[in-house]
Design a protein around this motif. Structure first.
Motif, short mmCIF file in Angstrom:
data_model
loop_
_atom_site.label_atom_id
_atom_site.label_comp_id
_atom_site.label_asym_id
_atom_site.label_seq_id
_atom_site.Cartn_x
_atom_site.Cartn_y
_atom_site.Cartn_z
N ALA A 53 57.27 14.90 -25.82
CA ALA A 53 57.88 15.26 -27.10
C ALA A 53 58.35 16.71 -27.07
O ALA A 53 59.44 17.04 -27.58
CB ALA A 53 56.90 15.03 -28.24
N THR A 54 57.57 17.58 -26.46
CA THR A 54 57.97 18.98 -26.31
C THR A 54 59.20 19.10 -25.42
O THR A 54 60.06 19.95 -25.65
CB THR A 54 56.81 19.79 -25.71
N ALA A 55 59.30 18.23 -24.41
CA ALA A 55 60.42 18.26 -23.46
C ALA A 55 61.69 17.64 -24.03
O ALA A 55 62.73 17.66 -23.37
CB ALA A 55 60.02 17.54 -22.17
N GLY A 56 61.62 17.07 -25.24
CA GLY A 56 62.82 16.55 -25.88
C GLY A 56 63.16 15.12 -25.53
O GLY A 56 64.34 14.75 -25.49
N ILE A 57 62.15 14.30 -25.30
CA ILE A 57 62.42 12.90 -24.96
C ILE A 57 63.14 12.20 -26.11
O ILE A 57 62.92 12.49 -27.28
CB ILE A 57 61.12 12.17 -24.59
N ASN A 58 64.03 11.27 -25.76
CA ASN A 58 64.83 10.59 -26.79
C ASN A 58 64.00 9.62 -27.63
O ASN A 58 64.18 9.52 -28.83
CB ASN A 58 65.99 9.83 -26.16
N PHE A 59 63.10 8.86 -26.97
CA PHE A 59 62.34 7.87 -27.74
C PHE A 59 61.07 7.49 -27.00
O PHE A 59 60.94 7.67 -25.78
CB PHE A 59 63.17 6.61 -28.02
N ILE A 60 60.10 6.98 -27.75
CA ILE A 60 58.85 6.45 -27.21
C ILE A 60 58.61 5.08 -27.84
O ILE A 60 59.41 4.60 -28.63
CB ILE A 60 57.66 7.40 -27.50
N MET A 61 57.50 4.45 -27.49
CA MET A 61 57.16 3.14 -28.03
C MET A 61 56.29 3.28 -29.28
O MET A 61 55.55 4.24 -29.44
CB MET A 61 56.37 2.30 -27.01
N GLY A 62 56.37 2.26 -30.14
CA GLY A 62 55.46 2.14 -31.27
C GLY A 62 54.93 0.72 -31.34
O GLY A 62 55.70 -0.23 -31.57
N ILE A 63 53.63 0.56 -31.14
CA ILE A 63 52.97 -0.75 -31.08
C ILE A 63 51.77 -0.71 -32.02
O ILE A 63 51.06 0.31 -32.07
CB ILE A 63 52.52 -1.09 -29.64
N PRO A 64 51.49 -1.76 -32.75
CA PRO A 64 50.33 -1.75 -33.64
C PRO A 64 49.04 -1.41 -32.91
O PRO A 64 48.66 -2.08 -31.94
CB PRO A 64 50.28 -3.20 -34.18
N GLY A 65 48.37 -0.34 -33.34
CA GLY A 65 47.10 0.03 -32.77
C GLY A 65 47.14 0.47 -31.32
O GLY A 65 46.09 0.59 -30.67
N SER A 66 48.31 0.69 -30.76
CA SER A 66 48.55 1.12 -29.38
C SER A 66 48.16 0.06 -28.34
O SER A 66 48.18 0.33 -27.14
CB SER A 66 47.84 2.44 -29.05
N ASP A 67 47.83 -1.15 -28.78
CA ASP A 67 47.36 -2.21 -27.88
C ASP A 67 48.33 -3.39 -27.97
O ASP A 67 48.38 -4.08 -28.99
CB ASP A 67 45.95 -2.63 -28.31
N ASP A 68 49.10 -3.60 -26.91
CA ASP A 68 50.03 -4.72 -26.91
C ASP A 68 49.27 -6.00 -26.60
O ASP A 68 48.81 -6.22 -25.47
CB ASP A 68 51.14 -4.49 -25.87
N VAL A 69 49.14 -6.88 -27.60
CA VAL A 69 48.32 -8.08 -27.47
C VAL A 69 49.02 -9.18 -26.70
O VAL A 69 48.39 -10.18 -26.33
CB VAL A 69 47.90 -8.61 -28.86
N MET A 70 50.30 -9.02 -26.42
CA MET A 70 51.03 -10.02 -25.63
C MET A 70 51.08 -9.60 -24.16
O MET A 70 50.76 -10.38 -23.26
CB MET A 70 52.44 -10.23 -26.18
N LEU A 71 51.42 -8.33 -23.89
CA LEU A 71 51.54 -7.85 -22.52
C LEU A 71 50.22 -7.31 -21.97
O LEU A 71 50.11 -7.05 -20.77
CB LEU A 71 52.62 -6.77 -22.43
#
Length: 459
Positions: free
Chosen positions: A385-403
């Motif tokens: 984020a400090t380095a200026g990244i364009n985007f990150i992921m947003g997943i409920p609770g940070s735990d992807d229940v499918m992958l």
């Protein structure tokens, strides 16, 4: 072409640039698995010193994967801007590092060189940089893309809202979409990894996303992350496809293992453009990459995994993508063993992508059998984020229940935005404000503690 450097009483020999790049790479479990890594820290330092003395022009002659054997190499050479390269043709790799860190390397100057750089050049310079160097130079770079909103502007951090569900249950996916929107997530894309990859299921998922976006006039885009051949078929059936997705890598053989080549990517790109669904722009492609993907298909040609990752960005930029996402820790500890390796790899990928003119995001993630934890991901999130990244992921609770992997949550994005004073894409931020999700003053974002009535109908 041979390279060498002496440390103490010992002279280290490197028979080609490919070997030198691999030996100079910071320690990676994947390179060790491939048998291309430095034998110890001393050989790694010797390789880095020898690499720093290499002329950039050497990279145009001493090619990592032969031109006649690999269409990605041919693409890289076709992209190369000889006129722009003339400005830096006398540079060594060390000179390039010093220039990038200096005041004369402005945003505009760096952008003018994006096709002067080859992936191997930017991979090389990243290998002799500290973490702070990777952050500082990446922060100088800006890559802006547009579809229904504008991604990559200064002061913005976008997110992919990833509402995956292990059975593609529409109600479960809808609940995750509401949750993410209420945290201000989803301006990069609302993107689903489908559990069942047949055209009927894909079509239903796309129609759900299209309904949510159009019904509530959300200035964002959708994607169901299926193979590009499926996306083409869906487009032919007039299904509402916003972004065309594909995983890519840095060699022709590895891309073949994914069932793709450059011609197919072009076909998918043109199909996406044909729908003309963007409102502020027509960047219609979404690519994902990851260090180690070529090695996992035995298509690495003894090239180190970080250099191959940079080569994948040459493939990506050919098709003017809206989003390029390095899924940095997803492939597993065989390739990036622990949190330290994941953090370094994520910063390298972002740095290399931005220098090559690619709109970089990162899935800041790890698998449960890696020697990493959420503290490592918090560190990488903060650095990117400090380095200026364009985007990150947003997943409920940070735990992807499918992958079944660990990544960043909706509130992780909120943390980064609050910490650094960042906002979503401007069109999306306006929509959030207009619909009572948050209010923004000059230096502060106030999030509503009451669900927006506008979103209550999604369920």
């Amino acid at each position: 072409m041979a390279y060498q450097h002496t440390v103490g009483q010992k002279t280290y020999q490197f028979e080609s640039l490919k070997v030198l790049l691999a030996k100079a790479s910071p320690r990676r479990s994947g390179d060790e698995l491939a048998g291309v890594a430095a034998s110890d820290a001393t050989e790694r330092v010797a390789a880095q010193m020898a690499l720093a003395d290499c002329l950039l022009i050497d990279f145009l002659d001493d090619i990592t994967i032969p031109y006649e054997d690999d269409e990605v190499t041919r693409l890289i050479m076709a992209q190369h801007d000889k006129q722009a390269f003339a400005k830096i043709s006398s540079f060594t790799v060390g000179d390039l590092r010093n220039w990038l860190l200096g005041e004369s390397a402005t945003r505009d100057e760096i952008a003018q060189l994006k096709y002067a750089f080859t992936p191997e050049m930017v991979a090389a310079v990243s290998k002799i940089m500290r973490v702070q160097d990777l952050i500082l130079v990446a922060k100088k770079c800006q890559v802006v893309t547009k579809f229904r909103n504008t991604i990559g502007l200064d002061g913005c951090l976008s997110t992919r809202l990833q509402p995956n569900h292990p059975t593609d249950d529409m109600l479960g996916i809808s609940a995750s979409i509401i949750d993410g929107l209420m945290y201000g997530n989803g301006d990069a894309v609302i993107g689903i990894n489908p559990a069942t990859d047949n055209l009927q299921n894909l079509s239903e998922l796309l129609k759900l996303l299209d309904h949510v976006i159009s019904e509530y006039q959300i200035p964002t885009q959708s994607c169901v992350l299926t193979h590009i051949t499926s996306a083409i078929q869906l487009i032919e059936k007039k299904v509402p496809v916003d972004l065309v997705f594909q995983s890519i890598t840095g060699s022709e053989k590895a891309n073949t293992s994914f069932g793709i080549d450059l011609a197919l990517l072009k076909e998918g790109y043109e199909a996406g453009l044909s729908l003309n669904r963007g409102t502020v722009g027509q960047n219609v492609m979404y690519f994902e990459t990851g260090q180690g993907s070529a090695l996992s298909s035995n298509a690495h040609f003894d090239v180190d995994q970080q250099t191959l990752e940079a080569r994948a960005y040459a493939v990506a930029r050919e098709f003017n993508p809206l989003l390029v996402n390095t899924v940095v820790g997803f492939i597993g500890p065989e390739y990036l063993f622990d949190g330290k390796q994941i953090i370094r790899a994520g910063l390298e990928d972002h740095f290399c992508g931005k220098l090559l003119g690619v709109p970089m995001g990162c899935d800041i993630c790890y698998t449960n059998h890696a020697d990493a934890d959420q503290d490592d991901m918090d560190t990488l999130l903060t650095l990117l984020a400090t380095a200026g990244i364009n985007f990150i992921m947003g997943i409920p609770g940070s735990d992807d229940v499918m992958l079944n992997y660990q990544t960043t949550s909706f509130h992780d994005a909120l943390y980064a935005r609050q910490l650094l004073g960042l906002t979503p894409a401007p069109e999306f931020a306006h929509w959030l404000s207009e619909n009572g999700v948050y209010t923004q003053t000059q230096n502060h974002i106030q999030w509503s503690d009451k669900p927006s009535s506008l979103l209550s109908g999604i369920m």
